[in-house]
Design a protein around this motif. Sequence first.
Motif, short mmCIF file in Angstrom:
data_model
loop_
_atom_site.label_atom_id
_atom_site.label_comp_id
_atom_site.label_asym_id
_atom_site.label_seq_id
_atom_site.Cartn_x
_atom_site.Cartn_y
_atom_site.Cartn_z
N GLU A 200 0.83 -1.20 0.00
CA GLU A 200 0.00 0.00 0.00
C GLU A 200 0.87 1.25 0.00
OE1 GLU A 200 -3.07 2.44 2.94
OE2 GLU A 200 -2.81 0.28 3.23
N ASN A 201 0.51 2.19 -0.87
CA ASN A 201 1.20 3.46 -0.97
C ASN A 201 0.46 4.51 -0.13
OD1 ASN A 201 2.18 6.07 -1.91
ND2 ASN A 201 3.00 4.99 -3.70
N HIS A 202 1.20 5.30 0.62
CA HIS A 202 0.59 6.33 1.47
C HIS A 202 -0.27 7.29 0.65
CE1 HIS A 202 0.42 9.94 4.08
NE2 HIS A 202 0.48 9.06 5.08
N GLU A 206 -1.68 0.79 -4.68
CA GLU A 206 -0.56 -0.10 -4.35
C GLU A 206 0.62 0.16 -5.28
OE1 GLU A 206 -2.20 -4.04 -4.62
OE2 GLU A 206 -2.71 -4.05 -2.47
N THR A 207 1.80 -0.11 -4.77
CA THR A 207 3.03 0.09 -5.53
C THR A 207 3.87 -1.18 -5.46
OG1 THR A 207 3.05 2.48 -5.14
CG2 THR A 207 5.14 1.44 -5.74
N VAL A 251 12.54 4.62 -1.71
CA VAL A 251 11.34 3.95 -1.22
C VAL A 251 11.51 3.61 0.25
CG1 VAL A 251 9.83 1.95 -1.49
CG2 VAL A 251 10.91 2.97 -3.51
N VAL A 276 8.85 7.54 -1.84
CA VAL A 276 7.67 6.69 -1.95
C VAL A 276 7.47 6.01 -0.60
CG1 VAL A 276 6.62 4.74 -3.14
CG2 VAL A 276 8.13 6.31 -4.39
N GLN A 277 6.37 6.28 0.05
CA GLN A 277 6.10 5.76 1.39
C GLN A 277 5.13 4.59 1.33
OE1 GLN A 277 7.60 6.74 4.22
NE2 GLN A 277 8.84 8.27 3.12
N LEU A 278 5.62 3.40 1.68
CA LEU A 278 4.82 2.18 1.64
C LEU A 278 4.76 1.54 3.02
CD1 LEU A 278 6.40 0.55 -1.56
CD2 LEU A 278 4.51 2.19 -1.45
#
Length: 331
Positions: A200-202, A206-207, A251, A276-278
């Motif tokens: 899940e991407n903030h 989804e990434t 990331v 990129v915050q996951l």
Amino acid sequence: MKKLTYLLLLSTFVSFAQTEKKSTVKFTAKIENRNSDTLTIYGPNRFKQAIPINKKGMFEASIETADGIHQFSDGNESSLMYLKNGDDLSMTMNAKEFDETIVYKGKGAAENNFMVQKALKDEQFELTAFDKESDEFNIMFEAKKKADFESLEKGKLDDTFKTTIKKMMTQQFAGMQSMYKENEAMKKLNGNPSPTFTYENHKGGETSLGDFKGKYVYIDVWATWCAPCRAEIPFLQKIEEKYHGKNIVFVSVSIDAKKDYEKWRNFVKDKQLGGVQLIADNDWNSKFVKDFGINGIPRFILIGPDGNVVNANADRPSSENLDKVLSELVK
């Protein structure tokens, strides 16, 4: 530089309290090129004391805490120290050469100077031994273990201190062996296709790791509860800024538990974290985390444009070497 051996000690130092009875220690410190105007002492039983700099440019305080191993922090730099009732310690240091310049004087100085010198020897061992093949590492490891215990016994040191440090060293050496085995396992990943993820991407949706094919990917595995992870954030932000627009993506993969999901979302927003915050799907038990053998954080991983692992245990953002590595690879 945050050393593996230091972090091994730091992870357990709070357990080395000789007694819960409060003791009093007089402490002064003169720090050149200091990182902060406040020196913070941490110790057993959740002890914490902030010491602000005074008008004379000194840190001075009477510390009431349990006898045993403590930690002092000057900004993002830290070192272990030993405090016992009746000590009257003065310390000098140049923060630009943090560990190398720490010198203690006064009552209790012998024990603390022993710890300072041991930390420097530990760092040298890490730099020379952890890249060796197994047989050579084991020879160096046994030689260091013997030398360290002999040095402790020969030193004119407090008997209770010796007992405490013996316990600490026993844990440290066990940790070193485990760390070496983990490092060897990580090396085998280098040059091979990276394990993948879809998280899940903030920002929404989804990434996947595959989304970044054709770029270098610098991955920070962290959690909101991890103090060393949070300490790396300002350095990571500087690296992100320097390489903005280059062929690299940064990331951050949080392994916060599901119960801390909102804490993660709020932390990223409040701190205005870049890159990129996951968030991983199953904290420590996430497949990507297990495939990389991650047993401690922060952990940094560098993936190449072809999807292969460049370094499964990459330099931290606070390491000067990371910038050197990226400047050669990333255009």
